[in-house]
Motif scaffolding. Structure first.
Motif, PDB file in Angstrom:
ATOM      1  N   UNK A  63       0.717  -1.366   0.153  1.00  0.00           N
ATOM      2  CA  UNK A  63       0.043  -0.298   0.070  1.00  0.00           C
ATOM      3  C   UNK A  63       0.801   1.036   0.472  1.00  0.00           C
ATOM      4  N   UNK A  64       0.129   2.329  -0.569  1.00  0.00           N
ATOM      5  CA  UNK A  64       1.049   3.660   0.241  1.00  0.00           C
ATOM      6  C   UNK A  64       2.015   4.070   1.291  1.00  0.00           C
ATOM      7  N   UNK A  65       0.925   3.422   2.296  1.00  0.00           N
ATOM      8  CA  UNK A  65       1.048   3.686   3.403  1.00  0.00           C
ATOM      9  C   UNK A  65       2.184   2.832   3.994  1.00  0.00           C
ATOM     10  N   UNK A  66       2.570   1.641   3.715  1.00  0.00           N
ATOM     11  CA  UNK A  66       3.640   1.082   3.953  1.00  0.00           C
ATOM     12  C   UNK A  66       5.061   1.652   3.657  1.00  0.00           C
ATOM     13  N   UNK A  67       4.472   1.623   1.562  1.00  0.00           N
ATOM     14  CA  UNK A  67       5.871   2.617   0.801  1.00  0.00           C
ATOM     15  C   UNK A  67       6.575   4.019   1.577  1.00  0.00           C
ATOM     16  N   UNK A  68       5.288   4.273   2.712  1.00  0.00           N
ATOM     17  CA  UNK A  68       5.974   6.036   2.619  1.00  0.00           C
ATOM     18  C   UNK A  68       6.280   5.284   4.557  1.00  0.00           C
ATOM     19  N   UNK A  69       5.909   4.319   4.991  1.00  0.00           N
ATOM     20  CA  UNK A  69       6.493   4.102   6.074  1.00  0.00           C
ATOM     21  C   UNK A  69       8.097   3.662   5.886  1.00  0.00           C
ATOM     22  N   UNK A  70       8.077   2.729   4.945  1.00  0.00           N
ATOM     23  CA  UNK A  70       9.509   2.509   4.882  1.00  0.00           C
ATOM     24  C   UNK A  70      10.811   3.353   3.362  1.00  0.00           C
ATOM     25  N   UNK A  71       9.905   4.658   3.567  1.00  0.00           N
ATOM     26  CA  UNK A  71      10.942   6.160   3.223  1.00  0.00           C
ATOM     27  C   UNK A  71      11.001   6.540   4.329  1.00  0.00           C
ATOM     28  N   UNK A  72      10.406   6.807   5.606  1.00  0.00           N
ATOM     29  CA  UNK A  72      11.052   7.208   6.525  1.00  0.00           C
ATOM     30  C   UNK A  72      11.235   5.763   7.081  1.00  0.00           C
ATOM     31  N   UNK A  73      11.585   4.447   7.495  1.00  0.00           N
ATOM     32  CA  UNK A  73      12.495   3.810   7.577  1.00  0.00           C
ATOM     33  C   UNK A  73      13.568   4.781   7.252  1.00  0.00           C
ATOM     34  N   UNK A  74      13.616   4.551   5.992  1.00  0.00           N
ATOM     35  CA  UNK A  74      15.391   4.783   5.597  1.00  0.00           C
ATOM     36  C   UNK A  74      15.814   6.148   5.985  1.00  0.00           C
ATOM     37  N   UNK A  75      15.064   6.822   6.112  1.00  0.00           N
ATOM     38  CA  UNK A  75      15.403   8.598   6.677  1.00  0.00           C
ATOM     39  C   UNK A  75      15.913   8.312   8.867  1.00  0.00           C
ATOM     40  N   UNK A  76      14.774   7.877   8.980  1.00  0.00           N
ATOM     41  CA  UNK A  76      15.359   6.835  10.792  1.00  0.00           C
ATOM     42  C   UNK A  76      16.864   6.289  10.330  1.00  0.00           C
ATOM     43  N   UNK A  77      16.651   5.306   9.719  1.00  0.00           N
ATOM     44  CA  UNK A  77      18.055   4.750   9.255  1.00  0.00           C
ATOM     45  C   UNK A  77      19.508   5.402   9.255  1.00  0.00           C
ATOM     46  N   UNK A  78      19.118   6.756   8.418  1.00  0.00           N
ATOM     47  CA  UNK A  78      20.219   7.477   7.947  1.00  0.00           C
ATOM     48  C   UNK A  78      20.254   8.572   8.953  1.00  0.00           C
ATOM     49  N   UNK A  79      19.989   8.358   9.929  1.00  0.00           N
ATOM     50  CA  UNK A  79      20.109   9.407  11.439  1.00  0.00           C
ATOM     51  C   UNK A  79      19.493  10.782  11.284  1.00  0.00           C
ATOM     52  N   UNK A  80      18.119  10.463  10.672  1.00  0.00           N
ATOM     53  CA  UNK A  80      16.920  11.632  10.515  1.00  0.00           C
ATOM     54  C   UNK A  80      18.268  12.778   9.839  1.00  0.00           C
ATOM     55  N   UNK A  81      18.193  12.400   8.696  1.00  0.00           N
ATOM     56  CA  UNK A  81      18.705  14.014   8.225  1.00  0.00           C
ATOM     57  C   UNK A  81      18.062  14.998   8.230  1.00  0.00           C
ATOM     58  N   UNK A  82      18.666  16.254   8.375  1.00  0.00           N
ATOM     59  CA  UNK A  82      17.673  17.255   7.894  1.00  0.00           C
ATOM     60  C   UNK A  82      16.821  17.181   7.249  1.00  0.00           C
ATOM     61  N   UNK A  83      15.863  17.835   7.338  1.00  0.00           N
ATOM     62  CA  UNK A  83      15.185  18.144   5.592  1.00  0.00           C
ATOM     63  C   UNK A  83      14.582  19.823   4.670  1.00  0.00           C
TER      64      UNK A  83
END
Length: 87
Positions: free
Chosen positions: A45-65
Motif C-alpha cells: 500500500x501507499x502507507x507501507x511504502x511511505x513507512x519504508x521511506x520514513x524507516x530509511x530516513x531514521x536509519x540514515x540518522x534523520x538528516x535535516x529536511x
C-alpha cells in the motif's frame, strides 16, 4: 538515538498497535504518482511504502529536511556537547 531499519516483512509496518501510531499528511498529486510508480508491482500500500521511506530516513540518522531543521539539529548538538562537558 540510533534507529534500526525495518523492512516490509517487519510486523510493525502498517499496523496500528501499542508500539505504533498512525500519522497522516497531504502531499501533491505528483508526489503520490511517484510513490505509486515505485510501489507498483511490490504488492504494498501507499502507507507501507511511505513507512519504508520514513524507516530509511531514521536509519540514515534523520538528516535535516530544511534549513530550520538543520539549525535545530545543530543547536541540539551544541547543547548536548555543553551538557556532557558540564557533567
Amino acid at each position: 538515538m540510533p534507529y534500526e531499519l525495518f523492512t516490509l516483512s517487519d510486523s510493525r509496518v502498517g499496523k496500528i498497535s501499542a508500539s505504533n501510531r498512525q500519522v497522516g499528511t497531504v502531499i501533491p498529486n505528483e508526489a503520490v504518482d511517484v510513490i505509486d510508480a515505485r510501489r507498483a508491482g511490490q504488492s504494498m500500500t501507499r502507507s507501507k511504502y511511505v513507512s519504508l521511506i520514513i524507516a530509511r530516513w531514521l536509519a540514515d540518522g534523520c538528516p535535516a529536511v530544511n534549513d530550520a531543521d538543520r539549525a535545530i539539529k545543530t543547536l541540539s548538538g551544541i547543547q548536548a556537547k555543553q551538557s556532557r562537558k558540564a557533567s
